[in-house]
Design a protein around this motif. Structure first.
Motif, PDB file in Angstrom:
ATOM      1  N   LEU A 108      34.361  81.477 -17.849  1.00  0.00           N
ATOM      2  CA  LEU A 108      34.417  81.879 -16.443  1.00  0.00           C
ATOM      3  C   LEU A 108      35.631  81.260 -15.748  1.00  0.00           C
ATOM      4  CD1 LEU A 108      30.634  81.688 -15.503  1.00  0.00           C
ATOM      5  CD2 LEU A 108      32.046  83.749 -15.474  1.00  0.00           C
ATOM      6  N   ASN A 109      35.937  80.025 -16.086  1.00  0.00           N
ATOM      7  CA  ASN A 109      37.116  79.378 -15.510  1.00  0.00           C
ATOM      8  C   ASN A 109      38.408  80.040 -15.992  1.00  0.00           C
ATOM      9  OD1 ASN A 109      35.738  77.464 -13.939  1.00  0.00           O
ATOM     10  ND2 ASN A 109      35.519  76.063 -15.670  1.00  0.00           N
ATOM     11  N   ALA A 110      38.423  80.497 -17.241  1.00  0.00           N
ATOM     12  CA  ALA A 110      39.589  81.231 -17.740  1.00  0.00           C
ATOM     13  C   ALA A 110      39.742  82.550 -16.993  1.00  0.00           C
ATOM     14  CB  ALA A 110      39.453  81.475 -19.240  1.00  0.00           C
ATOM     15  N   LEU A 111      38.630  83.190 -16.668  1.00  0.00           N
ATOM     16  CA  LEU A 111      38.676  84.425 -15.869  1.00  0.00           C
ATOM     17  C   LEU A 111      39.278  84.139 -14.502  1.00  0.00           C
ATOM     18  CD1 LEU A 111      37.813  87.454 -15.562  1.00  0.00           C
ATOM     19  CD2 LEU A 111      35.671  86.590 -14.581  1.00  0.00           C
ATOM     20  N   ALA A 112      38.877  83.028 -13.906  1.00  0.00           N
ATOM     21  CA  ALA A 112      39.423  82.639 -12.598  1.00  0.00           C
ATOM     22  C   ALA A 112      40.922  82.378 -12.668  1.00  0.00           C
ATOM     23  CB  ALA A 112      38.701  81.401 -12.077  1.00  0.00           C
ATOM     24  N   ALA A 113      41.386  81.969 -13.847  1.00  0.00           N
ATOM     25  CA  ALA A 113      42.822  81.699 -14.042  1.00  0.00           C
ATOM     26  C   ALA A 113      43.588  82.962 -14.434  1.00  0.00           C
ATOM     27  CB  ALA A 113      43.007  80.625 -15.101  1.00  0.00           C
ATOM     28  N   LYS A 114      42.940  84.122 -14.288  1.00  0.00           N
ATOM     29  CA  LYS A 114      43.572  85.424 -14.534  1.00  0.00           C
ATOM     30  C   LYS A 114      43.878  85.689 -16.007  1.00  0.00           C
ATOM     31  CE  LYS A 114      43.608  86.082 -10.100  1.00  0.00           C
ATOM     32  NZ  LYS A 114      42.592  86.963  -9.480  1.00  0.00           N
ATOM     33  N   ALA A 115      43.052  85.141 -16.896  1.00  0.00           N
ATOM     34  CA  ALA A 115      43.244  85.411 -18.321  1.00  0.00           C
ATOM     35  C   ALA A 115      42.937  86.867 -18.649  1.00  0.00           C
ATOM     36  CB  ALA A 115      42.348  84.497 -19.151  1.00  0.00           C
ATOM     37  N   TRP A 116      42.052  87.485 -17.866  1.00  0.00           N
ATOM     38  CA  TRP A 116      41.673  88.886 -18.085  1.00  0.00           C
ATOM     39  C   TRP A 116      41.528  89.586 -16.742  1.00  0.00           C
ATOM     40  CZ3 TRP A 116      38.347  84.865 -19.863  1.00  0.00           C
ATOM     41  CH2 TRP A 116      38.612  84.453 -21.178  1.00  0.00           C
ATOM     42  N   ASP A 117      41.509  90.903 -16.786  1.00  0.00           N
ATOM     43  CA  ASP A 117      41.337  91.692 -15.560  1.00  0.00           C
ATOM     44  C   ASP A 117      39.887  91.728 -15.098  1.00  0.00           C
ATOM     45  OD1 ASP A 117      44.014  92.281 -15.611  1.00  0.00           O
ATOM     46  OD2 ASP A 117      43.763  94.241 -16.550  1.00  0.00           O
ATOM     47  N   GLY A 118      38.957  91.468 -15.983  1.00  0.00           N
ATOM     48  CA  GLY A 118      37.545  91.507 -15.643  1.00  0.00           C
ATOM     49  C   GLY A 118      36.717  91.023 -16.808  1.00  0.00           C
ATOM     50  N   MET A 119      35.404  90.863 -16.577  1.00  0.00           N
ATOM     51  CA  MET A 119      34.527  90.349 -17.624  1.00  0.00           C
ATOM     52  C   MET A 119      33.187  91.074 -17.600  1.00  0.00           C
ATOM     53  SD  MET A 119      33.094  86.442 -18.197  1.00  0.00           S
ATOM     54  CE  MET A 119      34.655  85.801 -18.830  1.00  0.00           C
ATOM     55  N   ILE A 120      32.699  91.413 -18.798  1.00  0.00           N
ATOM     56  CA  ILE A 120      31.351  91.945 -18.967  1.00  0.00           C
ATOM     57  C   ILE A 120      30.521  90.858 -19.651  1.00  0.00           C
ATOM     58  CG2 ILE A 120      29.923  93.685 -20.106  1.00  0.00           C
ATOM     59  CD1 ILE A 120      32.337  95.584 -19.938  1.00  0.00           C
ATOM     60  N   ILE A 121      29.396  90.524 -19.049  1.00  0.00           N
ATOM     61  CA  ILE A 121      28.510  89.494 -19.598  1.00  0.00           C
ATOM     62  C   ILE A 121      27.280  90.189 -20.165  1.00  0.00           C
ATOM     63  CG2 ILE A 121      27.160  87.426 -19.110  1.00  0.00           C
ATOM     64  CD1 ILE A 121      29.088  86.796 -16.832  1.00  0.00           C
ATOM     65  N   THR A 122      27.158  90.211 -21.484  1.00  0.00           N
ATOM     66  CA  THR A 122      26.036  90.930 -22.098  1.00  0.00           C
ATOM     67  C   THR A 122      24.745  90.124 -22.041  1.00  0.00           C
ATOM     68  OG1 THR A 122      26.498  90.091 -24.326  1.00  0.00           O
ATOM     69  CG2 THR A 122      27.634  92.107 -23.648  1.00  0.00           C
ATOM     70  N   SER A 123      24.851  88.803 -22.147  1.00  0.00           N
ATOM     71  CA  SER A 123      23.693  87.917 -22.072  1.00  0.00           C
ATOM     72  C   SER A 123      24.229  86.515 -21.857  1.00  0.00           C
ATOM     73  CB  SER A 123      22.862  87.993 -23.358  1.00  0.00           C
ATOM     74  OG  SER A 123      21.645  87.299 -23.222  1.00  0.00           O
ATOM     75  N   LYS A 124      23.470  85.675 -21.128  1.00  0.00           N
ATOM     76  CA  LYS A 124      24.032  84.376 -20.766  1.00  0.00           C
ATOM     77  C   LYS A 124      22.965  83.337 -20.515  1.00  0.00           C
ATOM     78  CE  LYS A 124      22.700  85.676 -16.528  1.00  0.00           C
ATOM     79  NZ  LYS A 124      21.589  84.712 -16.417  1.00  0.00           N
ATOM     80  N   LYS A 125      23.430  82.099 -20.397  1.00  0.00           N
ATOM     81  CA  LYS A 125      22.554  80.964 -20.062  1.00  0.00           C
ATOM     82  C   LYS A 125      22.773  80.535 -18.614  1.00  0.00           C
ATOM     83  CE  LYS A 125      19.583  77.773 -21.518  1.00  0.00           C
ATOM     84  NZ  LYS A 125      19.955  76.789 -22.565  1.00  0.00           N
ATOM     85  N   VAL A 126      24.015  80.590 -18.127  1.00  0.00           N
ATOM     86  CA  VAL A 126      24.296  80.161 -16.754  1.00  0.00           C
ATOM     87  C   VAL A 126      23.605  81.104 -15.772  1.00  0.00           C
ATOM     88  CG1 VAL A 126      26.502  79.097 -17.327  1.00  0.00           C
ATOM     89  CG2 VAL A 126      26.441  81.490 -16.625  1.00  0.00           C
ATOM     90  N   SER A 127      23.368  80.619 -14.580  1.00  0.00           N
ATOM     91  CA  SER A 127      22.611  81.382 -13.586  1.00  0.00           C
ATOM     92  C   SER A 127      23.497  82.388 -12.855  1.00  0.00           C
ATOM     93  CB  SER A 127      21.996  80.424 -12.561  1.00  0.00           C
ATOM     94  OG  SER A 127      23.027  79.795 -11.807  1.00  0.00           O
ATOM     95  N   PHE A 128      22.842  83.344 -12.201  1.00  0.00           N
ATOM     96  CA  PHE A 128      23.569  84.298 -11.371  1.00  0.00           C
ATOM     97  C   PHE A 128      24.207  83.590 -10.177  1.00  0.00           C
ATOM     98  CE2 PHE A 128      20.376  87.491 -13.084  1.00  0.00           C
ATOM     99  CZ  PHE A 128      21.275  88.034 -13.987  1.00  0.00           C
ATOM    100  N   GLU A 129      23.588  82.493  -9.725  1.00  0.00           N
ATOM    101  CA  GLU A 129      24.173  81.722  -8.621  1.00  0.00           C
ATOM    102  C   GLU A 129      25.576  81.234  -8.985  1.00  0.00           C
ATOM    103  OE1 GLU A 129      19.694  81.007  -8.044  1.00  0.00           O
ATOM    104  OE2 GLU A 129      21.083  81.252  -9.732  1.00  0.00           O
ATOM    105  N   VAL A 130      25.746  80.867 -10.241  1.00  0.00           N
ATOM    106  CA  VAL A 130      27.061  80.409 -10.718  1.00  0.00           C
ATOM    107  C   VAL A 130      28.010  81.594 -10.863  1.00  0.00           C
ATOM    108  CG1 VAL A 130      28.303  79.406 -12.669  1.00  0.00           C
ATOM    109  CG2 VAL A 130      26.179  78.351 -11.874  1.00  0.00           C
ATOM    110  N   ILE A 131      27.538  82.656 -11.491  1.00  0.00           N
ATOM    111  CA  ILE A 131      28.394  83.817 -11.767  1.00  0.00           C
ATOM    112  C   ILE A 131      28.942  84.425 -10.486  1.00  0.00           C
ATOM    113  CG2 ILE A 131      28.404  86.176 -12.684  1.00  0.00           C
ATOM    114  CD1 ILE A 131      26.365  85.198 -14.776  1.00  0.00           C
TER     115      ILE A 131
END
Length: 308
Positions: A108-131
């Motif tokens: 998620l931090n790499a996404l914030a650093a513009k590593a990609w244009d977007g992200m699809i999360i198929t399944s996760k442990k972190v909460s939606f509050e974080v996402i």
């Protein structure tokens, strides 16, 4: 090595015009485009991808967070994403996490650093509050219901499918129904849904009817060894076709009905019934949602495939 200024000089057009050709800008005449492309070919010019991404603000590159790299669920949903991404000319990077929240946060931090244009999360442990805090950096789509959180999602009708299945089995007169699940209900919403439907419709009178921590074919083999010791067992509802295939190494379909999940090759080869949640369609829908400005939920219907 030639650069964009060399091409501009040889073509007689401005650097801006050459840049527009490199970025497939629509407002360039075919005459100019043809001449510039010909000079690029003669000079064996290869555009700098990073520079072009900075210029356009997009890399045409997305990330897909998956729990495991070698799981049938991941394979099928990723297949749907790849099909949709390929049609639109996007690259896809897969990010296995093994449900490790530290690894998920790194991505998620790499996404914030513009590593990609977007992200699809198929399944996760972190909460939606974080996402939800990362939506200001790039679009994110989840492949599960995000509830009241403003995160676009593809909702698979798992709860409805489980309720319909157990209701149908009960109406057919089945009472001794085995069940396999993966992660605990605290970790997995899907596990919680199937257990809730099972308890409310079938009723949990014998805890030995439920086998936990089943994810793979090998886990299914162990579950089959367990179920083979139970008397009067009529049906086994599993959380995956490969789990069901493993169970069938010790259980005969002539004696016990085994129901899988996701309509994989194993269910077709071994000819057992399965619930198809169409997760490949989920992947395709998730990719399309990435580029919508407003958050939205897309629901994918399920299909029960009965085989005898």
């Amino acid at each position: 090595m030639a650069n964009i200024r060399d091409i501009a000089k040889l073509s007689g057009y401005s650097v801006t015009t050459v840049s527009r050709v490199l970025n497939n800008h629509p407002y360039v005449s075919e005459e100019k485009r043809t001449k510039i492309l010909k000079i690029m070919q003669e000079l064996d010019y290869i555009p700098n991808a990073k520079a072009r991404d900075l210029s356009s603000g997009k890399s045409k590159h997305i990330a897909v967070m998956i729990p495991y790299a070698n799981h049938p669920y991941s394979d099928k949903i990723v297949s749907g994403i790849l099909n949709a991404a390929f049609k639109d000319g996007y690259k896809v990077t897969l990010l296995p996490t093994n449900y490790d929240p530290t690894i998920e946060m790194n991505y998620l931090n790499a996404l914030a650093a513009k590593a990609w244009d977007g992200m699809i999360i198929t399944s996760k442990k972190v909460s939606f509050e974080v996402i939800v805090r990362y939506l200001k950096y790039a679009p994110i789509v989840c492949c599960e219901n995000t509830g009241d959180f403003p995160i676009s999602c593809v909702s698979i009708k798992r709860e409805e499918s489980y309720i319909d299945l157990f209701t149908s089995l009960k109406k057919q007169g089945y009472h001794n129904i085995g069940l396999t699940v993966g992660r605990t209900e605290k970790e997995s919403a899907s596990t919680g849904l199937v257990l809730q439907a099972y308890n409310s419709i079938i009723g949990l009178s014998d805890p030995s009817m439920i086998v936990r921590n089943c994810r793979t074919y090998e886990d299914g083999i162990q579950a089959g060894i367990h179920f083979a010791t139970l008397k009067n067992l009529e049906v086994i509802v599993t959380n995956g076709d490969d789990v069901a295939a493993g169970i069938l190494q010790h259980i005969s379909l002539a004696q016990v009905s085994v129901i899988g999940e996701e309509n994989l090759l194993s269910s077709r080869l071994l000819n057992f019934s399965t619930i198809d949640h169409h997760i490949d369609q989920c992947g395709e829908a998730a990719f399309q949602l990435l580029w919508e400005k407003e958050s939205r939920t897309v629901s994918i219907p399920y299909t029960f495939i009965e085989r005898r």
